[in-house]
Each structure stands twice: as structure tokens, then as C-alpha cells.
Design an enzyme around this catalytic site. Structure first.
Site, short mmCIF file in Angstrom:
data_model
loop_
_atom_site.label_atom_id
_atom_site.label_comp_id
_atom_site.label_asym_id
_atom_site.label_seq_id
_atom_site.Cartn_x
_atom_site.Cartn_y
_atom_site.Cartn_z
N GLU A 95 -5.67 13.39 -3.28
CA GLU A 95 -5.64 12.38 -2.22
C GLU A 95 -6.87 12.51 -1.33
OE1 GLU A 95 -3.99 9.94 -0.85
OE2 GLU A 95 -1.85 10.05 -1.31
N ASP A 96 -7.24 11.41 -0.70
CA ASP A 96 -8.32 11.47 0.29
C ASP A 96 -7.81 12.03 1.61
OD1 ASP A 96 -6.69 9.27 0.70
OD2 ASP A 96 -8.32 7.84 1.01
N ASP A 99 -1.85 11.35 6.30
CA ASP A 99 -1.73 10.99 7.71
C ASP A 99 -0.27 11.16 8.12
OD1 ASP A 99 -2.29 9.84 10.17
OD2 ASP A 99 -2.40 7.80 9.42
N PHE A 148 -9.79 7.53 13.58
CA PHE A 148 -9.93 6.78 12.33
C PHE A 148 -11.24 7.15 11.66
CE2 PHE A 148 -10.48 3.30 9.39
CZ PHE A 148 -9.21 3.22 8.85
N ARG A 161 -17.25 3.28 2.21
CA ARG A 161 -16.80 4.27 1.22
C ARG A 161 -17.96 5.08 0.66
NH1 ARG A 161 -11.45 3.14 -0.17
NH2 ARG A 161 -10.85 0.96 -0.23
P1 5GP Z 1 0.02 7.93 5.37
O1 5GP Z 1 1.03 7.23 4.53
O2 5GP Z 1 -0.05 9.42 5.15
O3 5GP Z 1 0.18 7.60 6.82
O4 5GP Z 1 -1.35 7.27 5.03
C1 5GP Z 1 -2.18 7.69 4.02
C2 5GP Z 1 -3.20 6.62 3.74
O5 5GP Z 1 -3.62 5.99 4.97
C3 5GP Z 1 -4.46 7.21 3.18
O6 5GP Z 1 -4.41 7.33 1.78
C4 5GP Z 1 -5.52 6.24 3.67
O7 5GP Z 1 -5.61 5.17 2.79
C5 5GP Z 1 -4.99 5.73 5.00
N1 5GP Z 1 -5.56 6.44 6.17
C6 5GP Z 1 -4.94 7.29 7.02
N2 5GP Z 1 -5.78 7.73 7.97
C7 5GP Z 1 -6.98 7.14 7.71
C8 5GP Z 1 -8.27 7.24 8.33
O8 5GP Z 1 -8.53 7.93 9.32
N3 5GP Z 1 -9.26 6.48 7.74
C9 5GP Z 1 -9.05 5.70 6.66
N4 5GP Z 1 -10.09 5.03 6.18
N5 5GP Z 1 -7.84 5.60 6.05
C10 5GP Z 1 -6.83 6.33 6.56
#
Ligand code: 5GP
Length: 176
Positions: A95-96, A99, A148, A161
Site C-alpha cells: 500500500e502507499d 490513513d 495531505f 504522482r
Molecule cells: P483509508 O481508507 O486508510 O482512510 O485511506 C487510504 C487511502 O486514502 C489511500 O490508499 C490513499 O488513496 C488515500 N489517502 C489517505 N491519505 C492520503 C494523503 O495524505 N494523500 C493522498 N494523496 N491520498 C491519501
């Protein structure tokens, strides 16, 4: 964006190499299947696999959690499923960023229902303070603050990206 760099390309490279060494040790003789979550995870995966010293397979999944918005909806849609069966395989989800954990938790449920031999998670970035659901994360590149982020695979409306570093978005997006 360069004025807002949080993690430099050199720092990323060093850490990705360390993670690859750890993964190579842990998966010795297991030939794991690395499952990358598109599109954000693709740059990380591409760098990670080139530092591994063990054979691996790769497959890709695409999910949408935010649409055009920057806040999580809690709703996750599979846009592209895996090409291969993961039954009996050692799966490492790449995963990138994690959150709230909602996306990951949903993905883990789907993958576990397919009976892999094991399932672990590797994320480059972890916004641990934002976690809303408990999800196991086995390998973490960097813990990051609640801002963010863009670059190194992460986008804001499909831009940034390609940046080799991770930066804070200049104007924080409004919550939609
Ligand atoms: P979660 O379901 O854990 O809240 O969200 C995960 C997804 O939210 C990540 O795979 C990503 O696509 C997006 N995301 C969460 N935080 C960020 C951030 O700081 N920057 C970006 N570009 N995407 C984020």
C-alpha cells in the site's frame, strides 16, 4: 511543491531498501505474491521489488475509496480485481498509505476470504493518529503526520504522482 518536501527521494530510497531486506529475510523460500493497490502503490512496489533478493510474483488491484474527494467515505469499490488465485499463497499487500484504515480493513477481509496461506501488509506511509479501525500493518516505511501528502505515487486529483519525493500539498484541500 519542492518547498514542502516531507520525505526526500534519498530518504525514501534508503528506507525502501531496508524494508526490502526485511521482507527478503522473512519470506525466504516462500515466493510470496505481492499485491499492489493501484494506483498509489505502484511506484513503491516498483522500487521495492528491485531491492528484493528473493523471487516474488506480482498482481494488482484497484479500489476507489475517495472518488474525487479527499476525505474517506468508508465506502470502497473494487475497480479491478486480481488476475490470479491467492488460495494457499503467501500474500503481501503493498500500500502507499494507511490513513483511517477503512480501505485496508475492507481489502484484508476480501483477501482473507480467499484462503491465502498468510496475509501481511506493507505500507510506505502510516498516518497512525487517524486510524479508525484496527488493522495489522506489518511493515511501515514512515509514520507521517495528519496532513495531505502527494508525490511518489500519491496524487491530488491525479496530479503529482510522478514526484520523486513526498510533499505536503500546498493548499490543504477542503473537505468535500
Ligand atoms: P483509508 O481508507 O486508510 O482512510 O485511506 C487510504 C487511502 O486514502 C489511500 O490508499 C490513499 O488513496 C488515500 N489517502 C489517505 N491519505 C492520503 C494523503 O495524505 N494523500 C493522498 N494523496 N491520498 C491519501
Amino acid at each position: 511543491m519542492e518547498g514542502n518536501v516531507l520525505i526526500t527521494a534519498e530518504e525514501i530510497e534508503r528506507r525502501v531498501k531496508e524494508l526490502a531486506e526485511e521482507i527478503s529475510r522473512d519470506y525466504q523460500d516462500k515466493e510470496p505474491l505481492l499485491v499492489c493497490v493501484l494506483k498509489g502503490g505502484v511506484i513503491f512496489l516498483a522500487d521495492l521489488v528491485r531491492h528484493l533478493t528473493i523471487p516474488v510474483n506480482m498482481d494488482f488491484m484497484a479500489v476507489s475509496s475517495y472518488g474525487q474527494s479527499t476525505v474517506t467515505s468508508g465506502q470502497v469499490r473494487i475497480l479491478k480485481d486480481l488476475d490470479t488465485s491467492i488460495e494457499g499463497r503467501h500474500v503481501l499487500l503493498v500500500e502507499d498509505i494507511v490513513d483511517t484504515g477503512l480501505t485496508l480493513s475492507y481489502l484484508c477481509d476480501i483477501l482473507l476470504a480467499r484462503d491465502p496461506a498468510s496475509l501481511k501488509v506493507c505500507t510506505l506511509l502510516d498516518k497512525a493518529a487517524r486510524r479508525r479501525v484496527k488493522v495489522p500493518v506489518d511493515y511501515v516505511g514512515f509514520e507521517v503526520p495528519n496532513v495531505f501528502l502527494v508525490g511518489y505515487g500519491l496524487d491530488y486529483r491525479e496530479r503529482y504522482r510522478e514526484l520523486p519525493y513526498i510533499a505536503r500539498l500546498e493548499a490543504e484541500p477542503e473537505e468535500e
